[in-house]
Design a protein around this motif. Structure first.
Motif, PDB file in Angstrom:
ATOM      1  N   ASP A 186       0.795  -1.234   0.000  1.00  0.00           N
ATOM      2  CA  ASP A 186       0.000   0.000   0.000  1.00  0.00           C
ATOM      3  C   ASP A 186       0.823   1.278   0.000  1.00  0.00           C
ATOM      4  O   ASP A 186       0.324   2.330   0.419  1.00  0.00           O
ATOM      5  CB  ASP A 186      -0.974   0.027   1.195  1.00  0.00           C
ATOM      6  N   THR A 194      -4.230  -2.642   3.700  1.00  0.00           N
ATOM      7  CA  THR A 194      -4.972  -3.805   3.258  1.00  0.00           C
ATOM      8  C   THR A 194      -4.303  -5.078   3.766  1.00  0.00           C
ATOM      9  O   THR A 194      -3.186  -5.060   4.294  1.00  0.00           O
ATOM     10  CB  THR A 194      -5.050  -3.850   1.727  1.00  0.00           C
ATOM     11  N   ASN A 195      -5.002  -6.185   3.596  1.00  0.00           N
ATOM     12  CA  ASN A 195      -4.492  -7.491   3.998  1.00  0.00           C
ATOM     13  C   ASN A 195      -4.793  -8.460   2.872  1.00  0.00           C
ATOM     14  O   ASN A 195      -5.931  -8.906   2.710  1.00  0.00           O
ATOM     15  CB  ASN A 195      -5.152  -7.934   5.305  1.00  0.00           C
ATOM     16  N   THR A 196      -3.773  -8.777   2.060  1.00  0.00           N
ATOM     17  CA  THR A 196      -3.993  -9.589   0.870  1.00  0.00           C
ATOM     18  C   THR A 196      -3.017 -10.767   0.819  1.00  0.00           C
ATOM     19  O   THR A 196      -1.923 -10.707   1.420  1.00  0.00           O
ATOM     20  CB  THR A 196      -3.810  -8.753  -0.408  1.00  0.00           C
TER      21      THR A 196
END
Length: 348
Positions: A219, A233-235
């Motif tokens: 990010d 975010t967490n991807t």
């Protein structure tokens, strides 16, 4: 001589109209005495009658430390922005900032020594249900680090971090052809030599049309527009980057060498405890030690059956000590897992 400026009629630069001179918005506070130049503007900005600069500044520092500002919209302090959650605290910090000669060190020291910052970040399901963003500061801050900090942290844990200040930008490894361009000027991307490419993330070269993919995955904003607040975010791509990106693989190799060559530890349990402490700044529990020991044994067995892979990893990591290549490769695997932990990339 100062270049004259004028209002263009209907925006047409070929039709200058009424002449204008530099000034400041009259709706905020009275202009200060001085010639109409940048120095006078700077003095007007930090005038005690204008608390906005101090408020915006301390709010951004608060957001850096707590993950969220006292005003949740750091990019907008106007009528469309959010109201401060703790207006008296924001006012006090702003005045404290101005009264201490605009000292950044004083404000940051005051915040990190406060009981609000030093309290535990542990939480309950009830707290998360009623205040998931920790607006009311009922617990300490806990949030994922920014992209550059994640890279710098891995370099520090491995012992590779170069703290040299200043100098030209650095070029860490990235996929080949990322800077390729159809037509126009062709730019060659040469990875910086060891040592130089291990400098802090603020020195990573930025190409606006082709941002660094790893930083982008975590990010880091593009440079085409100004960004006052980053998303978090967490991807799955983030986990894959921590496992496979050349930067983090190199960090895991150096971390394994650091653990194996340490003269203060001798047993497997001591080495696992040292590796865990380097990664997350705490000693592991017995259950965590057992899990890591099981992983280490599994990896040893795998690399003993595939000695060529172990030799390749040892060669890449520059490992030629008494420890066998399969043992070193197994420790590299353990360190890759430790660098990929949620706790490793999260501010406690």
């Amino acid at each position: 001589a100062v270049r004259p400026s004028a209002i263009f009629e209907r925006g047409d630069y070929r039709k200058p109209g009424k002449a204008v001179t530099p000034s400041v918005p009259a709706g905020l506070h009275s202009p200060i005495d001085g010639p109409p130049n940048r120095l006078t503007l700077a003095r007007w900005l930090v005038d005690r009658n204008n608390p906005l600069v101090a408020r915006v500044t301390v709010n951004r520092w608060w957001a850096e430390l707590f993950g969220r500002g006292l005003v949740g919209t750091p990019e907008d302090f106007g009528i469309k922005g959010e109201l401060p959650t703790h207006p008296e605290l924001l006012d006090w910090l702003s005045v404290e900032f101005m009264e201490h000669n605009w000292s950044m060190k004083h404000v940051l020291r005051t915040i990190v020594l406060s009981s609000a910052y030093q309290q535990s970040s542990s939480t309950t399901s009830e707290q998360l249900e009623h205040d998931d963003l920790n607006v009311h500061l009922a617990r300490g801050p806990r949030f994922r680090m920014d992209a550059e900090m994640i890279r710098d942290n891995a370099l520090a844990v491995s012992g590779l971090l170069n703290l040299q200040q200043g100098g030209p930008p650095i070029r860490p490894p990235q996929p080949e052809g990322l800077w390729a361009k159809v037509g126009g000027v062709q730019y060659d991307y040469e990875v910086s030599p060891p040592g130089q490419r291990h400098r802090r993330g603020i020195y990573v070269v930025i190409k606006r049309s082709a941002p660094n993919p790893t930083l982008n995955t975590f990010d880091a904003p593009g440079r085409l527009t100004c960004s006052a607040k980053r998303a978090r975010t967490n991807t799955p791509l983030q986990a894959l980057s921590l496992l496979n990106d050349p930067v983090f693989v190199e960090c895991a190799q150096a971390m394994a060498a650091r653990v194996l060559s340490s003269s203060s530890v001798h047993t497997v349990e001591e080495r696992l405890s040292l590796a865990m402490t380097l990664a997350v700044a705490r000693t592991p529990s017995q259950q965590e030690l057992a899990t890591l020991a099981s992983l280490l044994n599994d990896q040893r067995a795998k690399f003993q059956l595939r000695p060529q892979d172990a030799q390749s990893i040892a060669k890449q990591g520059g490992w030629n000590e008494s420890s066998s290549a399969s043992d070193y490769a197994a420790w590299v695997s353990v360190c890759r897992v430790l660098l990929n932990l949620h706790e490793t990339i999260t501010r406690p």
